[in-house]
Scaffold this active site. Structure first.
Site, short mmCIF file in Angstrom:
data_model
loop_
_atom_site.label_atom_id
_atom_site.label_comp_id
_atom_site.label_asym_id
_atom_site.label_seq_id
_atom_site.Cartn_x
_atom_site.Cartn_y
_atom_site.Cartn_z
N ASP A 177 0.86 -1.19 0.00
CA ASP A 177 0.00 0.00 0.00
C ASP A 177 0.90 1.24 0.00
O ASP A 177 1.73 1.41 0.89
CB ASP A 177 -0.89 -0.03 1.27
CG ASP A 177 -1.89 1.13 1.30
OD1 ASP A 177 -1.75 2.08 0.49
OD2 ASP A 177 -2.79 1.10 2.16
N ASP A 198 -3.67 2.40 -5.40
CA ASP A 198 -2.32 2.38 -4.81
C ASP A 198 -2.03 1.12 -3.99
O ASP A 198 -1.13 1.12 -3.17
CB ASP A 198 -2.09 3.64 -3.97
CG ASP A 198 -2.72 3.56 -2.59
OD1 ASP A 198 -3.76 2.89 -2.45
OD2 ASP A 198 -2.16 4.15 -1.65
N GLU A 199 -2.79 0.06 -4.23
CA GLU A 199 -2.58 -1.17 -3.45
C GLU A 199 -2.49 -2.38 -4.37
O GLU A 199 -3.11 -2.40 -5.43
CB GLU A 199 -3.78 -1.43 -2.52
CG GLU A 199 -3.94 -0.41 -1.43
CD GLU A 199 -5.22 -0.65 -0.66
OE1 GLU A 199 -5.52 -1.82 -0.34
OE2 GLU A 199 -5.92 0.33 -0.39
P1 TTP Z 1 -5.36 5.07 0.75
O1 TTP Z 1 -4.31 4.05 0.48
O2 TTP Z 1 -6.54 4.69 1.57
O3 TTP Z 1 -4.71 6.34 1.46
P2 TTP Z 1 -3.30 7.02 1.25
O4 TTP Z 1 -2.43 6.25 0.32
O5 TTP Z 1 -3.51 8.45 0.87
O6 TTP Z 1 -2.70 7.03 2.71
P3 TTP Z 1 -2.04 5.82 3.52
O7 TTP Z 1 -0.62 6.22 3.71
O8 TTP Z 1 -2.80 5.76 4.79
O9 TTP Z 1 -2.20 4.60 2.67
O10 TTP Z 1 -5.92 5.64 -0.62
C1 TTP Z 1 -5.12 5.78 -1.78
C2 TTP Z 1 -5.50 7.03 -2.55
O11 TTP Z 1 -6.89 6.99 -2.90
C3 TTP Z 1 -5.30 8.30 -1.75
O12 TTP Z 1 -3.99 8.82 -1.85
C4 TTP Z 1 -6.34 9.22 -2.33
C5 TTP Z 1 -7.46 8.31 -2.81
N1 TTP Z 1 -8.60 8.34 -1.86
C6 TTP Z 1 -9.66 9.20 -2.14
O13 TTP Z 1 -9.66 9.91 -3.15
N2 TTP Z 1 -10.70 9.25 -1.23
C7 TTP Z 1 -10.74 8.50 -0.08
O14 TTP Z 1 -11.70 8.58 0.71
C8 TTP Z 1 -9.63 7.61 0.18
C9 TTP Z 1 -9.61 6.75 1.42
C10 TTP Z 1 -8.59 7.57 -0.74
MG MG Z 2 -2.16 4.16 0.50
#
Ligand code: TTP
Ligand code: MG
Length: 367
Positions: free
Chosen positions: A22, A120-121
């Protein structure tokens, strides 16, 4: 690994080593890379805050902004209140998708089986490449190093015996984390975590579990499964198995790029039509939320069904109109799957997917 499956039936499944990757604060991390001047400052990507009067939500924010309480999905006006001094940037979705593809191409080369999960996963099955967790750790450090060198971005990775454990593990240490949960440690690892960490446990279920005195995954694992079934139906069985760290679903490549989809492998094969349809609707709901998040409208709905003997059917319908409505996904998915649901056939997996996109932005300018 011996797993108790179904009604006392014992089945051995091959031991696997699964990674879940992730990316850290993905959208803002990409922005920081492109604009080094923002590094170290609170940074928010999302709707225009308009000095606190803006509508719309935060897509994500960096860890500096999180210290002020800013979170994904929160109204942008609230983010502004919490942290007016942050740098606010609009969503540059095209750029993030491009970077996402590049990252996925790197990850894919390291996996026996690969599955992108959202922007992003990803899950990687690396079973053939690592004889134990020590080797898996070495490989994982290589992957992190390669992404950092080639993309100047950090990620957090969880390693476990299945997708469920790997996914929960990747979220434990962030950013730039690496969490290994060995087979013997699964129970101890899951035990203290809040039930919300389990896939499928949304806010409503969490509330209901709380009233039953179930707060942690350990509470759930120890609970009488019969009572869980009485309360939640077949999902109760599924939750109980997950609480014990059991997840049979495979890492599977899908044509993610031009579509948004979700599927689920049932913890127990089932022919219960109502349960299968309800599961399909829950998946439709997630797909719908994702499509709103990615700002796309679609024309085609696809369902996938896999029977217990792994026979798999995919069936699509292209609608005569462009839509982003949940009702259209549900109705079409039901129509498509109906003929495959038979009392004499146990189902292992169902899925739903939307494709044939047109971006909502583009559509606005077309109308
Ligand atoms: P995530 O992997 O949930 O969050 P993140 O990568 O920003 O942070 P973390 O370090 O905790 O993993 O989501 C990936 C991307 O998806 C995030 O950068 C932006 C988008 N996203 C949205 O647009 N709306 C949302 O509600 C979420 C959770 C994510
Ligand atoms: Mg993330």
């Amino acid at each position: 690994m011996e797993q108790q499956i179904g009604k006392g039936k014992l089945m051995s499944e091959k031991k696997r080593i699964i990674l879940h990757v992730d990316m850290d604060h993905f959208f803002t991390a990409v922005e920081e890379r492109e604009h080094p001047e923002y590094k170290g400052k609170p940074l928010v990507v999302g709707a225009d805050p308009k000095e606190g009067k803006g509508r719309g939500v935060v897509s994500t924010c960096n860890y500096e902004a999180r210290k002020f309480g800013v979170r994904s999905g929160m109204p942008i006006s609230r983010a502004w209140k919490l942290c007016p001094s942050a740098v606010y940037l609009p969503v540059n979705y095209e750029l993030y998708v491009k970077v996402s593809h590049e990252i996925m191409d790197i990850l894919r080369t390291h996996a026996d089986k690969f599955e992108q999960w959202g922007i992003d996963e990803a899950f990687l099955d690396i079973t053939s490449q690592a004889k134990d967790y020590a080797e898996a750790e070495v490989l994982t450090r290589e992957i992190k190093k390669e992404i950092l060198e080639k993309q100047k971005l950090t990620c957090s990775i969880g390693i476990g015996l299945n997708k469920l454990v790997a996914k929960i593990a990747s979220d434990i240490q962030k950013p730039d984390g690496l969490t290994i949960v060995r087979e013997a440690e699964v129970d101890r690892f899951l035990e203290p975590l809040p039930v919300r960490r389990l896939l499928w446990v949304g806010r409503k279920t969490e509330q209901k579990l709380k009233t039953m005195g179930i707060n942690t995954i350990g509470d759930l694992a120890r609970y009488d499964p019969a009572v869980l079934v009485e309360t939640f139906g077949v999902v109760g069985t599924q939750m109980h198995l997950m609480a014990r760290g059991i997840d049979r679903s495979e890492v599977e490549e899908r044509g993610e790029i031009k579509s948004i989809g979700r599927d689920v492998t049932f913890q127990e094969d089932t022919s219960n039509v109502e349960f299968i349809l309800n599961t399909l609707y829950a998946l439709a709901d997630e797909v719908h939320r994702d499509s709103l998040r990615q700002n796309v409208n679609f024309k085609t709905v696809t369902v996938r069904i896999r029977y217990e003997n792994f026979e798999t059917h995919t069936h699509s319908k292209t609608l005569p109109f462009i839509t982003n409505r949940l009702e259209d996904i549900k109705k079409t998915a039901k129509e498509l799957i109906q003929s495959y649901l038979r009392p004499d056939r146990n189902v292992r997996l169902v899925g739903v997917r939307v494709s044939n996109f047109i971006s909502a932005e583009k559509q606005k300018t077309l109308m």
